[in-house]
Design a protein around this motif. Sequence first.
Motif, PDB file in Angstrom:
ATOM      1  N   MET A   1       0.909  -1.322  -0.105  1.00 27.81           N
ATOM      2  CA  MET A   1      -0.021   0.138   0.019  1.00 27.81           C
ATOM      3  C   MET A   1       0.818   1.349  -0.283  1.00 27.81           C
ATOM      4  O   MET A   1       1.974   1.219   0.551  1.00 27.81           O
ATOM      5  CB  MET A   1      -0.900  -0.080   1.309  1.00 27.81           C
ATOM      6  CG  MET A   1      -1.846   1.263   1.295  1.00 27.81           C
ATOM      7  SD  MET A   1      -2.698   1.179   2.613  1.00 27.81           S
ATOM      8  CE  MET A   1      -1.700   1.389   4.243  1.00 27.81           C
ATOM      9  N   HIS A   2       0.431   2.386  -0.719  1.00 28.65           N
ATOM     10  CA  HIS A   2       1.038   3.552  -0.693  1.00 28.65           C
ATOM     11  C   HIS A   2       0.419   4.486   0.302  1.00 28.65           C
ATOM     12  O   HIS A   2      -0.734   4.657   0.210  1.00 28.65           O
ATOM     13  CB  HIS A   2       1.091   4.156  -2.174  1.00 28.65           C
ATOM     14  CG  HIS A   2       2.038   3.518  -3.099  1.00 28.65           C
ATOM     15  ND1 HIS A   2       2.058   3.833  -4.362  1.00 28.65           N
ATOM     16  CD2 HIS A   2       2.945   2.373  -3.007  1.00 28.65           C
ATOM     17  CE1 HIS A   2       2.990   3.187  -5.044  1.00 28.65           C
ATOM     18  NE2 HIS A   2       3.683   2.188  -3.941  1.00 28.65           N
ATOM     19  N   ILE A   3       1.259   5.154   1.160  1.00 32.54           N
ATOM     20  CA  ILE A   3       0.765   6.397   2.028  1.00 32.54           C
ATOM     21  C   ILE A   3       1.502   7.481   1.368  1.00 32.54           C
ATOM     22  O   ILE A   3       2.430   7.826   1.730  1.00 32.54           O
ATOM     23  CB  ILE A   3       1.042   6.007   3.365  1.00 32.54           C
ATOM     24  CG1 ILE A   3       0.544   4.673   3.921  1.00 32.54           C
ATOM     25  CG2 ILE A   3       0.537   7.175   4.331  1.00 32.54           C
ATOM     26  CD1 ILE A   3       0.869   4.362   5.420  1.00 32.54           C
ATOM     27  N   TYR A   4       0.435   8.492   0.699  1.00 35.11           N
ATOM     28  CA  TYR A   4       1.075   9.410   0.064  1.00 35.11           C
ATOM     29  C   TYR A   4       1.017  10.706   1.175  1.00 35.11           C
ATOM     30  O   TYR A   4      -0.040  10.736   1.660  1.00 35.11           O
ATOM     31  CB  TYR A   4       0.345   9.839  -1.170  1.00 35.11           C
ATOM     32  CG  TYR A   4       0.220   8.945  -2.312  1.00 35.11           C
ATOM     33  CD1 TYR A   4       1.292   8.660  -3.056  1.00 35.11           C
ATOM     34  CD2 TYR A   4      -0.722   7.979  -2.397  1.00 35.11           C
ATOM     35  CE1 TYR A   4       1.382   7.637  -3.989  1.00 35.11           C
ATOM     36  CE2 TYR A   4      -0.735   7.073  -3.402  1.00 35.11           C
ATOM     37  CZ  TYR A   4       0.377   6.925  -4.240  1.00 35.11           C
ATOM     38  OH  TYR A   4       0.565   5.947  -5.235  1.00 35.11           O
ATOM     39  N   LEU A   5       2.156  11.296   1.324  1.00 38.77           N
ATOM     40  CA  LEU A   5       2.239  12.631   2.395  1.00 38.77           C
ATOM     41  C   LEU A   5       2.271  13.622   1.425  1.00 38.77           C
ATOM     42  O   LEU A   5       3.596  13.862   1.024  1.00 38.77           O
ATOM     43  CB  LEU A   5       3.108  12.231   3.552  1.00 38.77           C
ATOM     44  CG  LEU A   5       2.643  11.687   4.485  1.00 38.77           C
ATOM     45  CD1 LEU A   5       2.672  10.126   4.322  1.00 38.77           C
ATOM     46  CD2 LEU A   5       3.565  11.775   5.713  1.00 38.77           C
ATOM     47  N   ARG A  86      -3.292   2.813  -5.555  1.00 35.79           N
ATOM     48  CA  ARG A  86      -2.291   1.994  -4.727  1.00 35.79           C
ATOM     49  C   ARG A  86      -2.326   2.325  -3.300  1.00 35.79           C
ATOM     50  O   ARG A  86      -1.904   1.927  -2.331  1.00 35.79           O
ATOM     51  CB  ARG A  86      -1.109   2.834  -5.169  1.00 35.79           C
ATOM     52  CG  ARG A  86      -0.340   2.355  -6.533  1.00 35.79           C
ATOM     53  CD  ARG A  86      -0.070   0.863  -6.483  1.00 35.79           C
ATOM     54  NE  ARG A  86       0.482   0.504  -7.930  1.00 35.79           N
ATOM     55  CZ  ARG A  86       1.761   0.521  -7.867  1.00 35.79           C
ATOM     56  NH1 ARG A  86       2.744   0.904  -7.117  1.00 35.79           N
ATOM     57  NH2 ARG A  86       2.385   0.275  -9.241  1.00 35.79           N
ATOM     58  N   GLY A  87      -3.252   3.448  -2.813  1.00 34.05           N
ATOM     59  CA  GLY A  87      -3.565   3.583  -1.377  1.00 34.05           C
ATOM     60  C   GLY A  87      -4.278   4.964  -0.936  1.00 34.05           C
ATOM     61  O   GLY A  87      -5.265   5.053  -1.265  1.00 34.05           O
ATOM     62  N   ARG A 178      -7.619  -5.807  -3.117  1.00 30.06           N
ATOM     63  CA  ARG A 178      -7.367  -4.821  -4.304  1.00 30.06           C
ATOM     64  C   ARG A 178      -6.317  -5.441  -5.227  1.00 30.06           C
ATOM     65  O   ARG A 178      -6.588  -5.600  -6.493  1.00 30.06           O
ATOM     66  CB  ARG A 178      -7.225  -3.379  -4.203  1.00 30.06           C
ATOM     67  CG  ARG A 178      -6.869  -2.537  -5.234  1.00 30.06           C
ATOM     68  CD  ARG A 178      -5.809  -1.633  -4.859  1.00 30.06           C
ATOM     69  NE  ARG A 178      -4.508  -2.093  -4.345  1.00 30.06           N
ATOM     70  CZ  ARG A 178      -3.476  -2.048  -5.339  1.00 30.06           C
ATOM     71  NH1 ARG A 178      -3.804  -2.315  -6.453  1.00 30.06           N
ATOM     72  NH2 ARG A 178      -2.367  -2.679  -4.650  1.00 30.06           N
ATOM     73  N   HIS A 179      -5.433  -5.738  -4.513  1.00 33.88           N
ATOM     74  CA  HIS A 179      -4.258  -6.277  -5.389  1.00 33.88           C
ATOM     75  C   HIS A 179      -4.533  -7.669  -5.902  1.00 33.88           C
ATOM     76  O   HIS A 179      -4.293  -8.002  -7.204  1.00 33.88           O
ATOM     77  CB  HIS A 179      -3.041  -6.578  -4.319  1.00 33.88           C
ATOM     78  CG  HIS A 179      -1.709  -7.077  -5.044  1.00 33.88           C
ATOM     79  ND1 HIS A 179      -1.052  -6.108  -5.800  1.00 33.88           N
ATOM     80  CD2 HIS A 179      -1.097  -8.274  -5.253  1.00 33.88           C
ATOM     81  CE1 HIS A 179      -0.009  -6.797  -6.496  1.00 33.88           C
ATOM     82  NE2 HIS A 179       0.149  -7.974  -5.890  1.00 33.88           N
ATOM     83  N   ALA A 180      -5.489  -8.439  -5.323  1.00 31.89           N
ATOM     84  CA  ALA A 180      -6.052  -9.718  -5.953  1.00 31.89           C
ATOM     85  C   ALA A 180      -6.885  -9.664  -6.926  1.00 31.89           C
ATOM     86  O   ALA A 180      -6.983 -10.239  -7.963  1.00 31.89           O
ATOM     87  CB  ALA A 180      -6.530 -10.629  -4.728  1.00 31.89           C
ATOM     88  N   PHE A 181      -7.871  -8.601  -6.795  1.00 36.32           N
ATOM     89  CA  PHE A 181      -9.083  -8.269  -7.643  1.00 36.32           C
ATOM     90  C   PHE A 181      -8.320  -7.743  -9.116  1.00 36.32           C
ATOM     91  O   PHE A 181      -8.783  -8.198  -9.994  1.00 36.32           O
ATOM     92  CB  PHE A 181      -9.788  -7.160  -7.174  1.00 36.32           C
ATOM     93  CG  PHE A 181     -10.573  -7.605  -5.898  1.00 36.32           C
ATOM     94  CD1 PHE A 181     -11.044  -9.016  -5.933  1.00 36.32           C
ATOM     95  CD2 PHE A 181     -10.859  -6.619  -4.955  1.00 36.32           C
ATOM     96  CE1 PHE A 181     -11.782  -9.449  -4.865  1.00 36.32           C
ATOM     97  CE2 PHE A 181     -11.790  -7.136  -3.856  1.00 36.32           C
ATOM     98  CZ  PHE A 181     -12.059  -8.512  -3.633  1.00 36.32           C
ATOM     99  N   VAL A 182      -7.200  -6.997  -8.752  1.00 34.00           N
ATOM    100  CA  VAL A 182      -6.826  -6.269 -10.477  1.00 34.00           C
ATOM    101  C   VAL A 182      -6.543  -7.467 -11.362  1.00 34.00           C
ATOM    102  O   VAL A 182      -6.810  -7.025 -12.421  1.00 34.00           O
ATOM    103  CB  VAL A 182      -5.392  -5.600 -10.080  1.00 34.00           C
ATOM    104  CG1 VAL A 182      -4.683  -5.179 -11.236  1.00 34.00           C
ATOM    105  CG2 VAL A 182      -5.797  -4.271  -9.302  1.00 34.00           C
ATOM    106  N   LYS A 281     -11.505  -0.932  -9.156  1.00 32.14           N
ATOM    107  CA  LYS A 281     -11.468  -1.749 -10.315  1.00 32.14           C
ATOM    108  C   LYS A 281     -12.412  -1.459 -11.294  1.00 32.14           C
ATOM    109  O   LYS A 281     -13.818  -1.522 -10.973  1.00 32.14           O
ATOM    110  CB  LYS A 281     -11.072  -3.237 -10.406  1.00 32.14           C
ATOM    111  CG  LYS A 281     -10.715  -3.777 -11.665  1.00 32.14           C
ATOM    112  CD  LYS A 281     -10.597  -5.523 -11.413  1.00 32.14           C
ATOM    113  CE  LYS A 281     -10.407  -6.073 -12.885  1.00 32.14           C
ATOM    114  NZ  LYS A 281     -10.385  -7.582 -12.691  1.00 32.14           N
ATOM    115  N   GLY A 282     -12.216  -0.789 -12.472  1.00 32.82           N
ATOM    116  CA  GLY A 282     -13.126  -0.398 -13.177  1.00 32.82           C
ATOM    117  C   GLY A 282     -12.801   0.410 -14.317  1.00 32.82           C
ATOM    118  O   GLY A 282     -11.699   0.767 -14.692  1.00 32.82           O
TER     119      GLY A 282
END
Length: 425
Positions: A1-5, A86-87, A178-182, A281-282
């Motif tokens: 997961m990305h944590i964007y600061l 991503r996050g 999410r990673h699995a669904f992609v 996802k979409g």
Amino acid sequence: MHIYLFGNLNSGKSTLSQKISQFLPSYNYLSLDEFRILYSDGSDQGEQQACERFVAAVSQTSDAIIEFSGYGRVAESLKLQLKTKRGILIHCVRDIEKSISAINADKYAKIPYPESYKKAQSIAETIRFLADKATLKTLEYDWQCQIWQSYSFEYGQDFSKFWQSFPLSHHQCLDKLRHAFVDDIDAQTVLGFGSLGANRLTTLSDLDLFIQSDLSTDKWCKKLLVLLGNECVHADILGTKITLRMQNRLLVEVVIGRTTSDISLYYRESQIYNVNFTVLKGTTVQVTELKAITQQKSDNKAKASELASQVYFLFCSLPTLMVKDDGYKYSFHCSIMQHYCVQLEHILMGKHQHNYLPKFAVNTLKDFPWQAFSTSPVVIKKSQYDDLFQYLMTLFSSLKQQELIDNKHYFSKETLFLHQISTDL
């Protein structure tokens, strides 16, 4: 997961990043300024090399704390590299004037910004320039296809309280799913709704997801159990909904449907904050459909008419139940009526969100006569019935005044005998 600061210069991003890193040692800390220190010599070519390395590192790293303003050419380049969500975003906030007055010249002297940058703007001028470009709203819009939730952290805020209330486990579980669904061809579309869709996820929230798929609910349940493994301690199927209870007590609810219309009611009533946030996802087609769903107006008159009919039907049954001394059924009918009346009161107030089960109704309906619906399954009290009768007379009068119901025979002189308690029944 990305944590964007993300946030303006000197808004406390580095300090917050370091504190979060202490709690997430397995996450890589990727700072654009750190990449400048490592790979740039202050030239335009050096800046380009540092930025390219930074973008590559972010796009290739699964779990990372990513720190920079979130604006500019680097941001545009990075967004092009991130093809899937991503996050989350944490926006760092600080008063502009305080940020400028607290500039540490030595700190910024160590960062090899290109000379062309320094000649164009001072640090203080850059902060003023970014004032309207690094706001939460702007960043949410710019990064809406890369994130599924946003938070704000104000400079000087108590970090311990912030982190204690931060639903990290929810986001990590969601990221795993999410990673699995992609890459799963059986999942055509994956959406978040509920608290997640409303951008109000807390440590007490459930995780609500919708999967558009032709695969059966039973087969999806088996898939999810394999994916989650020992993390899931209990699973059940309720119609088209899969409930998954995790080791940390988190409840994940996954609804399976063939079209987005299968989730339209729940999606609309989730008070969606940003449609793009919810699409794990979409396609753009789904985004358009979802925006249309959120803009659909509830038919308040039809809803009120239906609820009023149900309430009146149940209320008319109470005299007979009282004579029969069927306390349990009497109590059960009162409970259902209370639920319907709470919804009707919210419609009268113009609060249409969560009409099915209004949140915190005790707080929003301060004058609601809860005791009028309160009855024992063992003993039926005539006084309770009388209180309920008086309340419903007032409620239905209000509904008629707002032209939400048309039936003139509710509590009319002609139907008054239906509400009288008679031993001849």
